[in-house]
Every structure is written in structure tokens, then in C-alpha cells.
Write a protein that holds these residues in place. Sequence first.
Motif, PDB file in Angstrom:
ATOM      1  N   MET A 156     -12.615-107.433 -55.720  1.00  0.00           N
ATOM      2  CA  MET A 156     -13.712-105.968 -55.913  1.00  0.00           C
ATOM      3  C   MET A 156     -14.529-106.537 -55.142  1.00  0.00           C
ATOM      4  O   MET A 156     -15.900-105.869 -54.618  1.00  0.00           O
ATOM      5  N   ASP A 157     -14.257-107.026 -53.605  1.00  0.00           N
ATOM      6  CA  ASP A 157     -15.467-107.094 -52.898  1.00  0.00           C
ATOM      7  C   ASP A 157     -16.219-105.749 -51.745  1.00  0.00           C
ATOM      8  O   ASP A 157     -16.864-105.726 -52.209  1.00  0.00           O
ATOM      9  N   GLU A 309      -1.071-103.873 -54.705  1.00  0.00           N
ATOM     10  CA  GLU A 309      -0.184-104.352 -55.326  1.00  0.00           C
ATOM     11  C   GLU A 309      -0.014-105.930 -55.357  1.00  0.00           C
ATOM     12  O   GLU A 309      -0.076-106.836 -55.945  1.00  0.00           O
ATOM     13  N   GLU A 310      -0.485-106.392 -54.299  1.00  0.00           N
ATOM     14  CA  GLU A 310      -0.488-107.974 -54.268  1.00  0.00           C
ATOM     15  C   GLU A 310      -1.807-108.258 -54.571  1.00  0.00           C
ATOM     16  O   GLU A 310      -1.604-109.698 -54.981  1.00  0.00           O
ATOM     17  N   LEU A 311      -2.805-107.796 -54.671  1.00  0.00           N
ATOM     18  CA  LEU A 311      -3.604-108.051 -55.610  1.00  0.00           C
ATOM     19  C   LEU A 311      -3.579-108.138 -56.901  1.00  0.00           C
ATOM     20  O   LEU A 311      -4.127-109.009 -57.794  1.00  0.00           O
ATOM     21  N   LEU A 318      -2.590-115.797 -61.520  1.00  0.00           N
ATOM     22  CA  LEU A 318      -3.680-116.516 -61.686  1.00  0.00           C
ATOM     23  C   LEU A 318      -3.659-116.668 -63.774  1.00  0.00           C
ATOM     24  O   LEU A 318      -3.902-117.113 -63.955  1.00  0.00           O
ATOM     25  N   ASN A 319      -4.139-115.389 -63.991  1.00  0.00           N
ATOM     26  CA  ASN A 319      -4.156-115.520 -66.107  1.00  0.00           C
ATOM     27  C   ASN A 319      -3.134-115.941 -66.540  1.00  0.00           C
ATOM     28  O   ASN A 319      -3.001-116.629 -67.481  1.00  0.00           O
ATOM     29  N   LEU A 345      -4.220-101.860 -63.017  1.00  0.00           N
ATOM     30  CA  LEU A 345      -5.309-102.080 -63.616  1.00  0.00           C
ATOM     31  C   LEU A 345      -5.466-102.693 -64.349  1.00  0.00           C
ATOM     32  O   LEU A 345      -4.737-103.774 -64.903  1.00  0.00           O
ATOM     33  N   PRO A 346      -7.051-103.777 -64.073  1.00  0.00           N
ATOM     34  CA  PRO A 346      -7.180-105.154 -64.679  1.00  0.00           C
ATOM     35  C   PRO A 346      -7.246-105.059 -65.599  1.00  0.00           C
ATOM     36  O   PRO A 346      -6.622-106.928 -66.379  1.00  0.00           O
TER      37      PRO A 346
END
Length: 880
Positions: A156-157, A309-311, A318-319, A345-346
Motif C-alpha cells: 500500500m506504500d 503476484e509477489e505482494l 503472512l496470514n 484481492l486483499p
Amino acid sequence: MPVLSSFCGAGCIGPIITSLSNCCSQSCDYVRTYEEVMDSLDRDVKHLNSRSRDVTRDMDAATRRGLNPKSEVLQWQQSVEQLDREYARINRRFSGMIKCLCSFPVNLCSSYQLRRRAETALATARELKQRVVDKVADDLDLVRFVEMPNPKTLGMDQVFEELQRHATDDGVSIIGVHGMGGVGKTALLRRFNNDFPKTHTGLDVVILLELAIDYKVEEIQRSLYGRLNLPWQDGEAQRDRAARIFRVLSKLDFVLLLDNLWEPLNHHAVGIPNPEPPTKCKIIFTTRMEDVFGRMGADKMVKMECLAEELAWDLFRLNAKMEPLSNNAYILNQARTLAMKCGGLPAALVTIAQAMASKRTIAEWKNAVSIMEDAPSQLPGMEEQVLDPLKLSYDRLPGDTLRTCASYFSLVAEGCWLSRYYLRELWVGEGIIDDFHGTSDSVFKASYWLGVLNAASLIQRIDRDYFRMHPMIRAMILWVASDCGKKENKWLIRDRIGLVEAPPAEKWKVAERISLGWNRISVLPEAPECPDLIFLHLRDNEPLKKIPNGFFCNMPCLRILDLRQTGLEELPAGIGNLLQLQYLDLSSTRIRSLPTELGALVNLRYFSLASATYLRSIPDEVISRLQGLQWLNMHNISSGWRVGEPGEEGVRFEELESLKRLKVLGISVSTVVALRRLCGSQRVAASTHWLQIEGCQGLTRLNIPSTDHLGEDMRHTIQIRLLAMNELEEVIIGGDLGVGAALLNLEYLRLWSLPKAKLVWKARRLESIQELLIEDCREIDRLIRLDDDAKDGSETMILFPNLKRIMLRRLPAMENLSDGNVVYAFPKLETMEVQGCPNLKKLALVAKEMKEIKCEISWWENLDWEDDRTKSFQHLFKQM
């Protein structure tokens, strides 16, 4: 007596009288100036009391607004009150002490002390008068911002920095953040709320409001009252609350964050000031609806996209707590597959990852992938955290028509691009596009619907012509279509998955829409019962050569049938049972004849036989019975037209003329008589959009346009293909000036297999042509030969001002792209394709917008690179 006499003598009394006289005179002057001091003090005290009453009213008003009076103003008022009391005491004593006896005070000593008090009071009054009492109240007793809980975010930066940049620009007052549901707009706004005020201390207050979908003005006002510490009164009118909010905010440097805006906020009704640049004040809102930006008067738009894709993988890992599984390659592979199916999609990534956080076996991960492919709603949390929120966008579309439009993207495989032209044709068949005048008009209407869906964040625009749907939006629509998971096969979508067999007939029973396109299916169920089926898509199943005779017997509601690019060789007579059919596509099939029963489809609106080159027989009165037809494409087929000539085969031309509702026609003609009949029929000519002229024995010269062939009524024709005419010697552009309105919309011109023909430019430009394709024309030695009357002495000529693509193939005599000393300019040309032109050695043309030249490397290397014009294109090579 002598003593007294001597004491009271004239010599003594004189000085005494003089002294008394001087004393009386000084006393009178003193009393006189004393009264002046008291008069001045009286005036100043009255003035200060008047000012104090005004200040009191202002403080009362500020207090009612929840503002705190400033301490210096309170101190000033106290000083005025003390001065007023002191003046009253001085005035009482002054009045009591002055006993008028020749203007002498009774007690001179006391009067001197009182005068000093009066002079001190007067000095105090003058000092209080000089104090400026402007802002009577301190700023609100506000918390500058309320920190909100916000989970850790990734990727999101960049968008956060963009939002910060706009927020610090005094020339920007209203900022919108746009993105689909679940993409992280709320997280972005919370991060901004938490971080921005810490680094930008000049702001008075940052207020974050997370709005309900159908919010009410009173709810927003109540939230603002709470953040501004204003006392809420239930009986207060909305207008009065708005005025109070406005009075407070207009005195502050504020940032107002509005999350989840579905409709433009009437900030005047709420009481929110409209910041006018230059300003520190900002209104920042998030929305899924792109049109909200214009209606809110936004200065800047920040677009939130799904994660790369990588993010996306980092967020998923992480989750999902993947570290304990880091050595299991198979599970990692399955986990990556799950992450990819979330489409970045987060909300989906986090939900699925958390659902898998406790899974440690290969079987569990493999099963999750299988569920994600077939029924994502069955994964824990998907309905509540992903599908239901996305459904809000779908539900809020204005009407069922748009929901139907959106559904077409879920009927194809995940991630497929759909063109607006293909959708346009389906929507014509469905009846979504009805009142149109031609292909351009129908494209405009399709583009409008697509624009609405794109603005609602339900589809994504790839470019001008292509769109796709996010996999989670697609999953949501399929979930809704299955009655939220209750009816599994209501929409049976098995598109592009390599099927070699159709699903068994029992799965067809409850289906409303079935999509089996782009597979390898060769056999269909014999007689499936499909009482509710309205859509059947079998496109691009090349092995499908035959449809069972009873296949269409139990499909009473079928409206859309797509058989394009199948290996189909015949239609069963049962096709006549589809009385509700509105769309039938038989393009590029191997059908040799049409059954007579096809004429029973009286509700057919769209019928395409384009490139059905095996078709030889259309029974009489089949076409004429299809009176509902609006769109008929018989372009590039071999079946001819009977126009009264002896021995002719094919369909009677009168059948075509009988179609009263026909608006769009694609047609092939193979005789000069048929061509003239076509162009002479006003209704048919006006409906003709795609025209193929082939054979036409005896035709040696063709003017485009012309009074005898391509005449005045052909206003909507967008494509002309000329092929396989052995006697045609000249194709003349603009040779007949007597047909001013003809071919104004012609975009595509193709010359193919014309062994004697040359392309000649005579007089008139065809402004709309965008593509010019010339192949297998062995006599063409230059791109376009100028007629003597067309030469105007110019060194450079623009013949096709909107041409974007030129294709030159198998032109052995082609030597030049220009004519003599005249160089052709193509101001919008982007692509040139050259193949089989060995004698073309120079690129003598002007094309400043050219992006690529597709060709064989051997031809490219043999060009004359000493030529300056050719050299200017040397960076545009693209190998074919």
C-alpha cells in the motif's frame, strides 16, 4: 486689644485675604479638572460596559456551539467589571463629598485621594479600551485525531504516498479513492487517519467517518457532533445542526475522511464547508462507484488496484502462517495456486489464508484448491468477508438489465477477455440492446453498459475494446446465481477446461445457463430435460459434428444458442422447437444446408452464418419467415441470391427485402446483377454493414463509391471485401462524385486475389478508412496510383487521414509505396505488415505515429537503408 488691634491691622489682613483668594482659585480649578476626570471616566466606563455586553453575547453564542471562551477575554471582562464597581464607588464618594459652597469641597484632603483613585481608574479604562477583543473563544477542546485499529497491510506504500502528496497540496481540496470492494480502501483511509496527523501538525482536526451503505444525514451530523464536542439536542432541526457544524468547521483546518461513499454526499445539508483552494482543508472519500468523483467535484482520483503476484503471495503467506510448511514444496505449490485464484484481492487473500492457517496436510490443501475452483463460497469466511461485501456492488446496479450484462462475464472462464463487439451481439440477441440504428449505434450502447459496469468496479477495462472480470467478482455472481450456494448447477459453467465429454444430462435439469465453450466435446446428451434453460454456449468445440435429433425437444425457454466455430455439419429438425430463441450463431461451422424447420424461429433477433463457407442450400421462405430479425450476418458464405436470372440458385432476394425489422446485414454477392439489386434496394442497402463482392464475371472496373454499384443508400457500410475477380482491372477510390453520402463510415477495405486489379486514387478521400489490406494482387506495382485529375502538384498527399493499419501480402510487382515524386502521408498510421513483396526496397511514406513494421527479417535487411525516409523507420522492426 492692642495686641488684637495690631494683629488685625491692615498690614496683616491683606496677605491673609490674598492667600485665601489664591487657595479658593486653585481649589476651584482643581474641582473643575476633577469633574473633567470624572466625566472622562464616566464615558470610558460606559463604552467598556457596552463592549462587554457585546463580548458576552459572542461568548454565549460560542458556548452554545461548544466553544470555550478564551481566558484573556474572561480576564478582560473581569477587569471591566472591577472598573465599573470602582467607578461607582468613586462617583458615590465624589457626589457625597462635594457640597457646593462656592465650589469648595468639604474635605479637601479626602478629595485629593479620591481624585488620585479617579485618575488611576481612568488610566485603567484607557488601557482596557486599547485591548483588542477579536476571537472571544478558544479553539474547540478537540482530540486532533482518533487512532483506529488497522491490521498490517502490504503493498500500500505507493498509493499511500500518492494520497499524502495530494493531501499536502493546497491546490487540491477534494480527493477520491476508487477501487473494487475488498481492495483495501478502508485500510488505506485508516492508515492515513493514524499516520498523517502525526507528521502534519498544522491541522486542527482529522475526522474519519465510516459510513453505512444507506446513511442518513442525521447519522453523519451525530458523528460530527461527537467528534467536535458539540452538545446534541434531539429536538434540534437538521438545518440548525448543519449551521452549527458549518460555523465550527469553517474556523478550523480540517481533514474529513469519508469511507464507503456510494452516492455523492450533500455536504451542504450536513454542514460541511466546501474547501476552496488554496486551502489546508481536505475532504477525502472512498468509493466503488467511479461516477461519484465527478458528482463530488473531486480534484484528484487515487486508484487502488489489486496486489501484484509477489505482494499477494507475501500477504497470503503472512496470514496463513506458512513458515512451518516452508520445506513442503507440494503444499507451497498448492498455497501459491490458492493465492493466485484470489486475483490479488486483499480481502480474499487474508480470508482464505486465515482459513488455511491451521492446515498441515497435503490433502487439506489440495481439497481447498478444488473447492476454490468449483465453489469458493464453501471455504470458511468467504461468504461473510468476501462474497457478501462484493455483492453490494452487484445489488446496487440500477436494474436487472445491468445485472444481466454483468453476468455474461461469469459465463466464460476465469480471466477471459470479452470484446465489446461480441457482447454487443449477445445483448442484441438478449434484447438488452433493442432500439439501435446500426452497428455503430449498437456499439455505443454496449459501450455505455460496459462503462457503467466498469465505473461500478464490477469489470476491468483492458483497453478500448476489451474487458474482463476479477475472479472474485465472477465467483460472487456465480454464487448469487446459485441462490447463494443452494442450487449447485443452476449455472453450469465448464468453459475452457479441456472437456471431451459434456456433463451428464441430470446436471442439465435445473440449469438456467450452461457454458461449455472452448473444449473438445464431440457428443451431447441425447434429449436433456432443460425446462429453465435460457442460455447455451457450445462455441469452439471443434470435434462437435452432430447434434442429436431430440436434443432441442425439451428446451422451451432457450433464448441464446451459440454454436460458432464448432465442427457442426447439420442442424437437427428439432431446432424448430426453440420458439423463444432470439440469438443463433452458426458462424464458421461446416453446415451445408439449413433445415426448413428453422423458419419456425419467429422470435429470432440475431442470426449469424458468417464464414459458414460450406453452406450451399437455404430452403425457400426460411429467411422470409424470420420476421423478427434485426441482425443477419451472411457475410463470406457461398450460397447466392436469385434475382430473376435464368438458372440461378440461392435465396430469392425478395426474402431479404421482406425483413421489415432488419437493421444490420452482412452479405456476399457474386454477380453484377445481384450487386446492382442490392445497391438499388433502399432498405437492404441501408442495412448493409459488411459487404463481400466476389466472382462478379464481367466486372472490370469498380468505383468506390459509385452510382451504379455502391450508391447513396450505403451509409452504414463499414467493411468492403473484394476477392477472386479475375477480370477486375481497376478499383477506383472517389471516382464518382455524384454520391456524396455513400460509404461515409467505411472503415475496412480489403483487396484479395485480384490478379489484374490496380488501386487508383481519383478525387475523393474516404475519411473513415482505418484498415487497408491488399494481398495476392500481382499487378499492383505501387500502393495507390494517382489518376491524372487527382494530381495537384503537391509533394506530399494525405489520402487516408485516419488509416491505422496497412497490410501488404504476396504482391510480387510492388515497387513503391508512393506514386512518382508524390509521397503519401498517413498521419495516424500505427502498423504496417509486409510479406511477399520482394521488389519493395524503400519505405517512401510519411507516418510519424508508426509504432511497428511487421515483416520477415530477410526483407528488412535488404531494404535500401541509404534512403533517408526508409532510415527513419529502422527502429520499428517486428519479426512476423
